[in-house]
Design an enzyme around this catalytic site. Structure first.
Site, PDB file in Angstrom:
ATOM      1  CG  HIS A 143      -1.864   1.130   1.258  1.00 23.14           C
ATOM      2  ND1 HIS A 143      -2.140   1.815   2.403  1.00 23.14           N
ATOM      3  CD2 HIS A 143      -2.604   1.718   0.279  1.00 23.14           C
ATOM      4  CE1 HIS A 143      -3.013   2.765   2.147  1.00 23.14           C
ATOM      5  NE2 HIS A 143      -3.308   2.727   0.869  1.00 23.14           N
ATOM      6  CG  ASP A 200       8.265   8.043 -22.707  1.00 18.77           C
ATOM      7  OD1 ASP A 200       9.435   8.104 -22.249  1.00 18.77           O
ATOM      8  OD2 ASP A 200       7.556   9.051 -22.844  1.00 18.77           O
ATOM      9  CG  HIS A 211       8.225  15.811 -18.264  1.00 19.29           C
ATOM     10  ND1 HIS A 211       7.656  14.554 -18.233  1.00 19.29           N
ATOM     11  CD2 HIS A 211       9.490  15.640 -18.727  1.00 19.29           C
ATOM     12  CE1 HIS A 211       8.540  13.664 -18.657  1.00 19.29           C
ATOM     13  NE2 HIS A 211       9.652  14.295 -18.958  1.00 19.29           N
ATOM     14  CE1 TYR A 227       6.654  15.995 -21.381  1.00 18.18           C
ATOM     15  CE2 TYR A 227       6.044  16.252 -23.693  1.00 18.18           C
ATOM     16  CZ  TYR A 227       6.763  16.663 -22.588  1.00 18.18           C
ATOM     17  OH  TYR A 227       7.607  17.744 -22.682  1.00 18.18           O
ATOM     18  CB  ALA A 228       3.674   7.387 -23.314  1.00 19.54           C
ATOM     19  CG  ASN A 229       6.635   9.171 -19.150  1.00 23.80           C
ATOM     20  OD1 ASN A 229       7.272   8.182 -19.474  1.00 23.80           O
ATOM     21  ND2 ASN A 229       6.815  10.348 -19.719  1.00 23.80           N
TER      22      ASN A 229
END
Length: 129
Positions: free
Chosen positions: A20, A28, A96, A118-120
């Site tokens: 947890h 990316d 970012h 920005y595929a994060n």
């Protein structure tokens, strides 16, 4: 050998160790990897496996109570933004540079072969009960 689910032994083992509040960065191929977290690099070649494929697989295995992404995703990568909005209605957006700073506190980094910017996303683990 497992019949289904995540077959990569490094990723399956890392997921089993999460608790947890632990953070999981799904990123990316261009995201700087912070020092410290366990890294499972799944990148094979540009675009393979995709951010969407890895995120879908992880969400089938994890309980997620929150997610954070870069604010820039909205303009620079609408496809990734739509995917994130579809999974995380309460998605937190930060600059970012802040996402990179927050990523240093992740317990696990899963690097995809995604070649779009920005595929994060930084996921915060929840509990199943």
């Amino acid at each position: 050998m497992r019949k289904g689910g995540i077959l990569n032994r490094h990723l399956a083992g890392a997921i089993a160790e999460l608790g947890h509040g632990h953070g999981v960065l799904v990123c990316d191929a261009g995201m700087p990897i912070p020092e410290g977290p366990r890294v499972v690099d799944l990148a094979f070649r540009a675009g393979v496996p995709s951010f969407a494929e890895i995120l879908e697989g992880l969400l089938a295995e994890l309980v997620v109570e929150g997610a954070t992404a870069a604010r820039e995703v909205r303009e620079a990568n609408p496809a990734a933004a739509g995917l994130l909005d579809g999974h995380f209605p309460g998605l937190a957006l930060v600059p970012h540079e802040e996402l990179k700073r927050l990523s240093a506190g992740a317990r696990l980094v899963v690097r995809t072969g995604e070649a779009r910017p920005y595929a994060n996303v930084l996921l915060r683990c929840g509990v199943f009960f």
